[in-house]
Write a protein that holds these residues in place. Structure first.
Motif, PDB file in Angstrom:
ATOM      1  N   UNK A  38      14.036  -0.122  -3.668  1.00 38.80           N
ATOM      2  CA  UNK A  38      12.891   0.401  -2.889  1.00 38.80           C
ATOM      3  C   UNK A  38      12.006  -0.719  -2.421  1.00 38.80           C
ATOM      4  N   UNK A  39      12.483  -1.943  -2.374  1.00 41.88           N
ATOM      5  CA  UNK A  39      11.571  -2.926  -2.113  1.00 41.88           C
ATOM      6  C   UNK A  39      11.182  -2.805  -0.532  1.00 41.88           C
ATOM      7  N   UNK A  40      11.948  -2.069   0.191  1.00 40.22           N
ATOM      8  CA  UNK A  40      11.660  -1.962   1.663  1.00 40.22           C
ATOM      9  C   UNK A  40      10.494  -1.533   1.718  1.00 40.22           C
ATOM     10  N   UNK A  41      10.095  -0.329   0.839  1.00 38.75           N
ATOM     11  CA  UNK A  41       8.739   0.366   0.981  1.00 38.75           C
ATOM     12  C   UNK A  41       7.583  -0.425   0.743  1.00 38.75           C
ATOM     13  N   UNK A  42       7.633  -1.455  -0.008  1.00 37.48           N
ATOM     14  CA  UNK A  42       6.486  -2.332  -0.389  1.00 37.48           C
ATOM     15  C   UNK A  42       6.383  -3.670   0.324  1.00 37.48           C
ATOM     16  N   UNK A  43       7.183  -3.811   1.290  1.00 41.55           N
ATOM     17  CA  UNK A  43       7.188  -5.254   2.004  1.00 41.55           C
ATOM     18  C   UNK A  43       5.774  -4.922   2.775  1.00 41.55           C
ATOM     19  N   UNK A  44       5.271  -6.022   3.014  1.00 37.81           N
ATOM     20  CA  UNK A  44       3.942  -5.850   3.690  1.00 37.81           C
ATOM     21  C   UNK A  44       3.693  -5.348   5.235  1.00 37.81           C
ATOM     22  N   UNK A  45       4.750  -5.081   6.115  1.00 41.35           N
ATOM     23  CA  UNK A  45       4.708  -4.807   7.071  1.00 41.35           C
ATOM     24  C   UNK A  45       5.002  -3.366   7.422  1.00 41.35           C
ATOM     25  N   UNK A  46       5.466  -2.598   6.352  1.00 49.42           N
ATOM     26  CA  UNK A  46       5.980  -1.243   6.534  1.00 49.42           C
ATOM     27  C   UNK A  46       4.538  -0.324   6.453  1.00 49.42           C
ATOM     28  N   UNK A  47       4.586   0.283   7.702  1.00 52.76           N
ATOM     29  CA  UNK A  47       3.412   1.236   8.150  1.00 52.76           C
ATOM     30  C   UNK A  47       3.245   2.329   6.860  1.00 52.76           C
ATOM     31  N   UNK A  48       2.063   2.809   6.838  1.00 50.77           N
ATOM     32  CA  UNK A  48       1.692   3.858   5.525  1.00 50.77           C
ATOM     33  C   UNK A  48       2.444   5.003   5.892  1.00 50.77           C
ATOM     34  N   UNK A  49       2.518   5.496   7.160  1.00 51.28           N
ATOM     35  CA  UNK A  49       3.264   6.666   7.570  1.00 51.28           C
ATOM     36  C   UNK A  49       4.603   6.834   7.012  1.00 51.28           C
ATOM     37  N   UNK A  50       5.215   5.659   7.285  1.00 52.43           N
ATOM     38  CA  UNK A  50       6.688   5.561   6.864  1.00 52.43           C
ATOM     39  C   UNK A  50       6.710   5.862   5.383  1.00 52.43           C
ATOM     40  N   UNK A  51       5.886   4.667   4.950  1.00 51.01           N
ATOM     41  CA  UNK A  51       5.977   4.919   3.206  1.00 51.01           C
ATOM     42  C   UNK A  51       5.727   6.247   2.655  1.00 51.01           C
ATOM     43  N   UNK A  52       4.815   7.115   3.186  1.00 51.00           N
ATOM     44  CA  UNK A  52       4.548   8.372   2.747  1.00 51.00           C
ATOM     45  C   UNK A  52       5.745   9.284   3.043  1.00 51.00           C
ATOM     46  N   UNK A  53       6.330   9.355   4.158  1.00 50.93           N
ATOM     47  CA  UNK A  53       7.347  10.109   4.628  1.00 50.93           C
ATOM     48  C   UNK A  53       8.646   9.790   3.515  1.00 50.93           C
ATOM     49  N   UNK A  54       8.759   8.504   3.143  1.00 49.53           N
ATOM     50  CA  UNK A  54       9.941   7.997   2.306  1.00 49.53           C
ATOM     51  C   UNK A  54      10.218   8.874   0.974  1.00 49.53           C
ATOM     52  N   UNK A  55       8.995   9.621   0.658  1.00 47.59           N
ATOM     53  CA  UNK A  55       9.203  10.171  -0.783  1.00 47.59           C
ATOM     54  C   UNK A  55       9.758  11.703  -0.610  1.00 47.59           C
ATOM     55  N   UNK A  56      10.531  11.885   0.615  1.00 49.99           N
ATOM     56  CA  UNK A  56      11.208  13.041   0.487  1.00 49.99           C
ATOM     57  C   UNK A  56      12.357  12.992  -0.387  1.00 49.99           C
TER      58      UNK A  56
END
Length: 336
Positions: A95-113
């Protein structure tokens, strides 16, 4: 007067919610990364789409088939994510891709599906009428298709569905055609086995009303815990440094910010594009402008006439949230 809420079909309603979630997630993956990169083709996103369709059409085969692969793949994601939420460290690194600094917040939130697909499919299979489905046939068709497309149609650097090399850090030396075949074959057999077990269990087991009520209670309880966990995860993500990039353009050349990917521990890969609107090739140098600082990226490279050139550079994770301007200095080659 009848209560209109009683007329709502819970399968259709939940299916439409998952459909909208899948549509938003897929749209972002294509718009942000490009259709050629295949980010939308990961099994988790396909499972979200498959389960949404399974709910809308009350199709046991779709639900069981994608539930089977989710139980074998998303479980590792869930464990890794929970470990990260409560410790701030990686367990598997999935899940490191979710916390890399350039990931936008909308994509982070959607990933919790990922939290919801497995319990939604389980509760649906408990409440749907019991009958045999074509689960194994669907697995036999779609599993090789999904892995085949992952291997042949998308860049090996993206490693869609871990088909080119292991997704677990430290095992990348296993990469190669033999790994790809054995990995797919083992996953295929496990997919069939889990699908067969689920199909047999849900067809042969009679669920009493009391059992269904308990299952529904557990389902809503799990959804509540998953929502709380997602909120805590988002708060943790907001506490981490972020990276933002703004594009710029010259008269005949555009420097377009792309996206970032996790690359190595505390390293990210920044992708940007140089779009030459001129018919003549241009020699360019690129850099970041961060306040009064100038950070060089690529020096003296050629962008051919009308070329849209993809550029990559490895950057360290920033210690603080930063917003940079991508700049370019270009000189057009004289006409011959």
């Amino acid at each position: 007067m009848q209560n209109p809420l009683k007329k709502l079909d819970p399968f259709l309603l939940t299916g439409l919610i998952l459909t909208l979630w899948a549509a938003a997630n897929t749209y972002i993956d294509i718009a942000r990364y490009g259709i050629d990169q295949g980010f939308y083709w990961w099994f988790c996103n396909l499972a979200l789409i498959g389960m949404a369709l399974g709910l809308v059409f009350k199709h046991r085969g779709w639900l069981t088939g994608f539930l089977s692969i989710s139980c074998f793949t998303q479980i590792f994601w869930l464990i890794d994510n929970q470990y990260r939420v409560f410790t701030g460290e990686n367990l598997f690194g999935l899940v490191e891709f979710m916390y890399q600094p350039g990931l936008p917040l909308d994509e982070f939130i959607l990933s919790h599906y990922h939290y919801f697909t497995i319990p939604v499919a389980l509760i649906a299979l408990i409440f749907l009428p019991q009958k045999k489905s074509n689960t194994l046939l669907l697995i036999t068709i779609f599993n090789p298709l999904i892995f085949g497309v992952s291997y042949f149609f998308f860049p090996s650097t993206q490693n869609v569905n871990c088909i080119h090399e292991p997704c677990f850090p430290g095992l990348q030396h296993w990469a190669g055609p033999l790994y790809s075949f054995l990995f797919w074959f083992i996953i295929f057999l496990m997919h069939l086995l889990i699908g067969y077990k689920f199909e047999k269990f849900f067809v042969s087991t009679q669920f009493s009303n009391k059992t269904k009520q308990k299952a529904l209670f557990l389902f809503f309880g799990f959804c509540l815990l998953a929502t709380v966990s997602a909120v805590l995860d988002t708060q943790y993500r907001l506490s981490l440094p972020s990276f933002r990039c703004r594009s710029s353009s010259l008269t005949k050349m555009e420097a377009n910010c792309g996206f970032t990917l996790d690359y190595r521990p505390q390293k990210m890969l920044f992708i940007y594009k140089m779009n030459n609107h001129s018919l003549n090739p241009q020699m360019c140098s690129t850099y970041f402008e961060l306040g009064s600082k100038t950070i060089p990226l690529h020096q003296e490279f050629t962008v051919q006439g009308l070329e849209n050139k993809r550029m990559e550079v490895v950057l360290p994770y920033p210690n603080l949230s930063i917003s940079v301007d991508l700049k370019a200095v270009c000189q057009e080659y004289p006409k011959k």
